[in-house]
Design a protein around this motif. Structure first.
Motif, PDB file in Angstrom:
ATOM      1  N   GLU A 108     -25.598  -4.114  15.519  1.00  0.00           N
ATOM      2  CA  GLU A 108     -25.855  -3.302  14.315  1.00  0.00           C
ATOM      3  C   GLU A 108     -27.012  -2.335  14.504  1.00  0.00           C
ATOM      4  O   GLU A 108     -27.069  -1.298  13.866  1.00  0.00           O
ATOM      5  CB  GLU A 108     -26.150  -4.206  13.108  1.00  0.00           C
ATOM      6  N   ARG A 109     -27.933  -2.707  15.367  1.00  0.00           N
ATOM      7  CA  ARG A 109     -29.104  -1.843  15.599  1.00  0.00           C
ATOM      8  C   ARG A 109     -28.826  -0.694  16.567  1.00  0.00           C
ATOM      9  O   ARG A 109     -29.657   0.191  16.721  1.00  0.00           O
ATOM     10  CB  ARG A 109     -30.273  -2.672  16.162  1.00  0.00           C
ATOM     11  N   ASN A 110     -27.676  -0.716  17.231  1.00  0.00           N
ATOM     12  CA  ASN A 110     -27.370   0.321  18.229  1.00  0.00           C
ATOM     13  C   ASN A 110     -27.228   1.689  17.531  1.00  0.00           C
ATOM     14  O   ASN A 110     -26.305   1.887  16.740  1.00  0.00           O
ATOM     15  CB  ASN A 110     -26.060  -0.056  18.938  1.00  0.00           C
ATOM     16  N   PRO A 111     -28.163   2.626  17.800  1.00  0.00           N
ATOM     17  CA  PRO A 111     -28.155   3.877  17.033  1.00  0.00           C
ATOM     18  C   PRO A 111     -26.899   4.731  17.228  1.00  0.00           C
ATOM     19  O   PRO A 111     -26.463   5.397  16.287  1.00  0.00           O
ATOM     20  CB  PRO A 111     -29.402   4.615  17.538  1.00  0.00           C
ATOM     21  N   ILE A 117     -20.289   5.084  13.169  1.00  0.00           N
ATOM     22  CA  ILE A 117     -19.710   4.411  12.003  1.00  0.00           C
ATOM     23  C   ILE A 117     -19.796   5.333  10.783  1.00  0.00           C
ATOM     24  O   ILE A 117     -18.836   5.475  10.018  1.00  0.00           O
ATOM     25  CB  ILE A 117     -20.430   3.068  11.730  1.00  0.00           C
ATOM     26  N   GLN A 118     -20.924   6.009  10.654  1.00  0.00           N
ATOM     27  CA  GLN A 118     -21.109   6.972   9.552  1.00  0.00           C
ATOM     28  C   GLN A 118     -20.161   8.141   9.685  1.00  0.00           C
ATOM     29  O   GLN A 118     -19.479   8.521   8.746  1.00  0.00           O
ATOM     30  CB  GLN A 118     -22.543   7.489   9.589  1.00  0.00           C
ATOM     31  N   GLN A 119     -20.129   8.693  10.898  1.00  0.00           N
ATOM     32  CA  GLN A 119     -19.319   9.880  11.166  1.00  0.00           C
ATOM     33  C   GLN A 119     -17.832   9.604  10.925  1.00  0.00           C
ATOM     34  O   GLN A 119     -17.090  10.467  10.508  1.00  0.00           O
ATOM     35  CB  GLN A 119     -19.578  10.304  12.604  1.00  0.00           C
ATOM     36  N   LYS A 120     -17.408   8.379  11.196  1.00  0.00           N
ATOM     37  CA  LYS A 120     -15.992   8.034  11.043  1.00  0.00           C
ATOM     38  C   LYS A 120     -15.681   7.455   9.669  1.00  0.00           C
ATOM     39  O   LYS A 120     -14.555   7.003   9.421  1.00  0.00           O
ATOM     40  CB  LYS A 120     -15.593   7.035  12.140  1.00  0.00           C
ATOM     41  N   ASN A 121     -16.690   7.428   8.776  1.00  0.00           N
ATOM     42  CA  ASN A 121     -16.506   6.901   7.411  1.00  0.00           C
ATOM     43  C   ASN A 121     -15.924   5.496   7.389  1.00  0.00           C
ATOM     44  O   ASN A 121     -15.096   5.186   6.541  1.00  0.00           O
ATOM     45  CB  ASN A 121     -15.596   7.825   6.594  1.00  0.00           C
ATOM     46  N   PHE A 122     -16.351   4.657   8.309  1.00  0.00           N
ATOM     47  CA  PHE A 122     -15.801   3.302   8.344  1.00  0.00           C
ATOM     48  C   PHE A 122     -16.290   2.454   7.172  1.00  0.00           C
ATOM     49  O   PHE A 122     -15.599   1.579   6.688  1.00  0.00           O
ATOM     50  CB  PHE A 122     -16.176   2.595   9.651  1.00  0.00           C
ATOM     51  N   GLU A 123     -17.504   2.727   6.714  1.00  0.00           N
ATOM     52  CA  GLU A 123     -18.144   1.916   5.673  1.00  0.00           C
ATOM     53  C   GLU A 123     -17.960   0.431   5.950  1.00  0.00           C
ATOM     54  O   GLU A 123     -18.394  -0.052   6.969  1.00  0.00           O
ATOM     55  CB  GLU A 123     -17.645   2.347   4.287  1.00  0.00           C
ATOM     56  N   PHE A 131     -16.690  -2.134  16.699  1.00  0.00           N
ATOM     57  CA  PHE A 131     -18.064  -2.616  16.567  1.00  0.00           C
ATOM     58  C   PHE A 131     -18.585  -3.181  17.890  1.00  0.00           C
ATOM     59  O   PHE A 131     -19.760  -3.027  18.229  1.00  0.00           O
ATOM     60  CB  PHE A 131     -18.067  -3.705  15.484  1.00  0.00           C
ATOM     61  N   THR A 132     -17.711  -3.807  18.638  1.00  0.00           N
ATOM     62  CA  THR A 132     -18.165  -4.490  19.857  1.00  0.00           C
ATOM     63  C   THR A 132     -17.958  -3.649  21.125  1.00  0.00           C
ATOM     64  O   THR A 132     -18.105  -4.159  22.222  1.00  0.00           O
ATOM     65  CB  THR A 132     -17.431  -5.832  20.033  1.00  0.00           C
ATOM     66  N   TYR A 133     -17.643  -2.358  20.971  1.00  0.00           N
ATOM     67  CA  TYR A 133     -17.360  -1.599  22.192  1.00  0.00           C
ATOM     68  C   TYR A 133     -18.535  -1.510  23.170  1.00  0.00           C
ATOM     69  O   TYR A 133     -18.331  -1.444  24.375  1.00  0.00           O
ATOM     70  CB  TYR A 133     -16.708  -0.235  21.884  1.00  0.00           C
ATOM     71  N   GLN A 155     -25.409   7.734  25.479  1.00  0.00           N
ATOM     72  CA  GLN A 155     -25.100   6.482  26.164  1.00  0.00           C
ATOM     73  C   GLN A 155     -26.324   5.622  26.469  1.00  0.00           C
ATOM     74  O   GLN A 155     -26.181   4.501  26.963  1.00  0.00           O
ATOM     75  CB  GLN A 155     -24.341   6.773  27.470  1.00  0.00           C
ATOM     76  N   LEU A 156     -27.518   6.125  26.152  1.00  0.00           N
ATOM     77  CA  LEU A 156     -28.741   5.341  26.418  1.00  0.00           C
ATOM     78  C   LEU A 156     -28.690   3.941  25.794  1.00  0.00           C
ATOM     79  O   LEU A 156     -28.963   2.949  26.501  1.00  0.00           O
ATOM     80  CB  LEU A 156     -29.962   6.100  25.890  1.00  0.00           C
ATOM     81  N   PRO A 157     -28.350   3.828  24.499  1.00  0.00           N
ATOM     82  CA  PRO A 157     -28.311   2.487  23.900  1.00  0.00           C
ATOM     83  C   PRO A 157     -27.288   1.572  24.573  1.00  0.00           C
ATOM     84  O   PRO A 157     -27.478   0.354  24.605  1.00  0.00           O
ATOM     85  CB  PRO A 157     -27.917   2.749  22.441  1.00  0.00           C
TER      86      PRO A 157
END
Ligand code: ATP
Ligand code: MG
Length: 347
Positions: A108-111, A117-123, A131-133, A155-157
């Protein structure tokens, strides 16, 4: 220790000039440097399905597009192993074991994941697979014992997450079954995250603000002429801003001293051009025409090579098939190392 590269792309669309400066160009240089023992280039179709699972046909078609892009920029199957992620099921098994080593709150902390998630409107409806990719990406990297991953800044995170998994795995199960990779970002900071032609977000296939490597000359020209510049720069005589001006950002990424000699001899270098724009008296059309000339020069040989490979699609699939067979053998070896370390090889 062997020097091994793994990197790749999601087959969600054709590759664009952001990929080119962020990763592809470097890959070709590293490939031709002869300094690496092995280079693996993966078409990440399993990862692409995590947010395109309703559209496997799109992913299927883009596997070919990405492969053509690879070959046309100069990745050479005699030197680099090109393969398709889903054809290496060992990667999925590794992911399953690694999932136990990562907490939900850590992902969840992965920026980058957060932003996507925001960009794709997953909410609230984020697919677990999406989520686990980052964990699945750690499998891709470690399966080939990659020591170096040349990618863009987003790709840093993922690389951080991968290193954590390697450390935890080796600590818990003992030994050194897995290798910690290093990230390699482009030296030129602008190339680490090239913005889209809209000047806003990162150039991204999923947003559609791209100049594609396979765009024809006229399409590239139109996209450049429509590019976002500086909304306060209305008349030629107005002082302009170069910060946040996509045309200047692209010039930062693509222009070389010889381009000035060739196309704009009245300016000594990019600083001189920027200075004139900031002062006022330099129009957008002129800088866009300059950028267009530079991009056409860079893209023309890529387009020409693509046309050649497009004549032999069966040959392209054969390259991917051979590469996938080799990748499977290598990943199987690592999987056995992992199982041995975990002592779950029962028979
Ligand atoms: P998607 O929108 O499907 O995620 P994408 O355009 O972000 O597609 P990826 O396949 O996710 O492309 O990224 C492949 C590689 O290209 C990664 O190494 C990534 O860092 C790099 N990359 C992607 N976009 C850019 C960009 N705009 N600037 C620099 N590097 C980039
Ligand atoms: Mg991406």
């Amino acid at each position: 220790m062997e020097k091994i590269i793994l990197t790749g792309d999601r087959p969600t669309g054709r590759l664009h000039i952001g990929h080119y400066v962020g990763s592809l160009k470097r890959r070709v240089e590293l490939q031709n440097s002869g300094e690496f023992d092995k280079i693996y280039i993966m078409i990440a179709d399993v990862q692409a399905l995590t947010d395109n699972f309703e559209n496997p046909e799109k992913v299927r078609q883009n596997i070919l597009e990405v492969a053509l892009d690879y070959l046309s920029v100069g990745l050479d199957p005699a030197k680099s192993t090109l393969f398709i992620q889903s054809q290496v099921p060992q990667l999925t098994e590794l992911t399953t074991y690694y999932m136990n080593l990562v907490s939900v709150s850590r992902v969840e902390r992965n920026p980058t994941v957060k932003a996507e998630i925001q960009q794709k409107n997953f909410e609230k409806s984020i697919p677990v697979g999406f989520f686990t990719y980052p964990i699945s990406q750690a499998s891709d990297i470690t399966a080939f014992k990659a020591t170096l991953v040349p990618v863009g800044e987003d790709q840093l995170p993922m690389l951080e997450q991968c290193k954590e998994i390697v450390r935890r795995f080796n600590m818990i199960y003992g030994g050194e079954a897995l290798v910690e990779p290093d990230i390699m970002l482009p030296e030129n900071e602008t190339c680490r995250r090239l913005p889209g032609t809209d000047g806003k977000a990162k150039m991204s296939k999923s947003i559609g603000n791209c100049i594609y490597l396979s765009d024809d000359a006229e399409t590239v020209r139109k996209k450049v002429m429509d590019m976002y510049t500086d909304p306060t720069h209305i008349k030629v005589s107005d002082p302009g801003h170069v910060e946040g001006n996509a045309v200047f950002t692209y010039l930062d990424a693509f222009s070389k001293p010889e381009h000035f000699e060739k196309y704009l001899p009245e300016y000594e270098n990019l600083d001189a051009l920027k200075e004139h724009y900031t002062r006022g008296g330099l129009g957008d059309v002129k800088i866009k025409k300059f950028l267009n000339s530079i991009l056409q020069e860079e893209l023309e040989p890529i387009r020409a090579r693509r046309k050649e490979y497009e004549k032999d699609i069966a040959g392209v699939y054969e390259i991917l098939k051979k590469g996938s067979e080799e990748a499977r053998r290598v990943a199987e070896n690592t999987l056995q190392d992992v199982r041995n370390a975990m002592k779950i090889n029962y028979f």
